[in-house]
Design an enzyme around this catalytic site. Structure first.
Site, PDB file in Angstrom:
ATOM      1  NE  ARG A 194      25.473  78.110 -26.724  1.00  0.00           N
ATOM      2  CZ  ARG A 194      24.685  79.172 -26.811  1.00  0.00           C
ATOM      3  NH1 ARG A 194      24.501  79.773 -27.970  1.00  0.00           N
ATOM      4  NH2 ARG A 194      24.069  79.656 -25.759  1.00  0.00           N
ATOM      5  CE1 TYR A 210      47.422  64.137 -24.433  1.00  0.00           C
ATOM      6  CE2 TYR A 210      45.811  65.780 -23.757  1.00  0.00           C
ATOM      7  CZ  TYR A 210      46.612  65.212 -24.727  1.00  0.00           C
ATOM      8  OH  TYR A 210      46.593  65.715 -26.001  1.00  0.00           O
ATOM      9  CG  ASP A 270      41.997  61.241 -18.053  1.00  0.00           C
ATOM     10  OD1 ASP A 270      41.482  60.239 -18.589  1.00  0.00           O
ATOM     11  OD2 ASP A 270      42.673  62.083 -18.682  1.00  0.00           O
TER      12      ASP A 270
END
Ligand code: PLP
Length: 386
Positions: free
Chosen positions: A53, A106, A179
């Site tokens: 994980r 976004y 971003d």
């Protein structure tokens, strides 16, 4: 033997940092799929891998390439999507923290922040971050913990001055996260301009082949906030899968070539479409008439990216009619792939979006730019006459 010269990023990424499988001497590293790793007899884990994980070697190979491309001293983390990466960052803030974010960003992340952010105790203000006065006024010293900017911003391609945003954030005691999906590490390196964290929807140009959903965060330094983000990924199981990491690693080998070609074609299209009789406006930071062209020219290197939008004369009907008639462009959402995509953005973003109804978003691929222009020109003319 003399030591290696300082190879350029283009050389390093072409060879995915030159890693060779030690057992077979294969030039392509294997895909590691194991979910668990052998503990040493002395009870330690000297390999550095414990459980699937948090730990995967193929994921770490891809992260090393991204960290190299972004000059990220803190390292890189890969997630199962761009949204998973961004949300891991927001979940690492504390309840009560104030966030200032770009209004043009976004849409799904803006919706998540506006709808879910408050449930996690975040206070979020959306401003036009391309307007530094608005940003300065929105940031509250001591209370604002994060400034989130997307530049160029989807789908209007506004430009935020990263160095100035970093100064404003830092003066208030906040971090700056960027971003940088539409710029790619080839055209902008936000950390070098003062940002603390960079996010990429690696689904887009980083992978470049429209066959992987992935997200990346990179950090200027491995500080306690970065450790918190690492812990969020570990506990939420948000890590990228090994097969996707392998595909991403393969895709990134050609990133500099693809990004340069796509950006060249995007500029050529933007220039020609600016003079088109059925186009009201072209939104592209590479055009001198773009309101922040000078900022873009300062902070972007080697081109202005692969994304542009056009506003079609005749409004929404003509825009949708144009998208309906293209043959080479593919009518689909997403961006950054080798195939060019066209999308009527308002249809997907819905109410509350800053996207005008006459806008078509164009993601430029690697096809012949003459063919791309010809196809759009035909579709624009046909939509106008019919
Ligand atoms: N940021 C930008 C600029 C995007 O365009 C997208 C997706 O289109 C995302 C983030 C989210 O990435 P993903 O679809 O991989 O979750």
């Amino acid at each position: 033997m003399s030591s290696d010269p300082a190879w350029t990023k283009r050389s390093l990424v072409a060879q995915a940092l030159g890693k060779v499988d030690p057992q077979t001497r294969a030039v392509v590293p294997p895909i590691h799929v194991a979910t668990t790793y052998i503990r040493d007899p002395d009870n330690s884990y000297s390999s550095g891998y414990i459980y699937g994980r948090p730990d995967n070697a193929t994921v770490r190979d891809a992260e090393a390439v991204i960290a190299m491309l972004e000059d990220a001293s803190g390292g890189a983390l890969l997630f199962g999507s761009g949204m998973a990466a961004a949300i891991a960052l927001f979940l690492s803030l504390a309840p009560g923290d104030h966030v200032v974010a770009s209004r043009v960003m976004y849409w799904a992340l803006r919706n998540w922040l506006a709808g879910e952010g408050a449930r996690f105790g975040l206070a979020i203000d959306f401003v036009e971050t391309d307007n530094l006065d608005q940003l300065r006024k929105a940031v509250v010293p001591g209370r604002t913990k994060l400034v989130w900017v997307e530049t160029p911003s989807n789908p209007l391609w506004t430009i935020t001055d990263i160095a100035s945003a970093a100064e404003i954030a830092h003066a208030a005691g906040a971090r700056l996260a960027v971003d940088s999906t539409a710029a790619s590490p080839i055209h902008t390196r936000p950390l070098a301009l003062g940002a603390d964290i960079v996010m990429h929807a690696a689904t887009k140009v980083l992978n470049g082949h429209s066959d992987v959903v992935a997200g990346a965060l990179v950090a200027a330094r491995a500080d306690p906030f970065w450790e918190k983000i690492t812990a969020v990924r570990r506990t939420h199981g948000a890590i990228l899968g090994p097969f996707e990491a392998f595909l991403l690693l393969r895709g990134m080998r050609t990133l500099p070539l693809r990004a340069a070609a796509q950006s060249r074609s995007a500029l050529a299209l933007a220039e020609r479409l600016s003079a088109h009789p059925h186009v009201a406006r072209v939104l592209y930071p590479g055009l001198p008439q773009h309101p922040h062209h000078n900022v873009a020219a300062r902070q972007m290197e080697g081109g202005f990216g692969y994304m542009l939008s056009i506003q079609v004369i005749g409004g929404e009907t003509a825009a949708i009619g144009t998208a309906a008639r293209v043959r080479l462009w593919k009518r689909a959402t997403s961006l950054g792939g080798v195939e060019s995509l066209i999308e009527h953005r308002a249809s997907i973003e819905g109410t509350g979006s800053p996207c005008p109804p006459d806008l078509l978003r164009l993601s430029t691929g690697i096809e012949d730019p003459e063919d791309l222009y010809w196809d759009l020109d035909e579709a624009l003319r046909a939509a106008h006459s019919g």
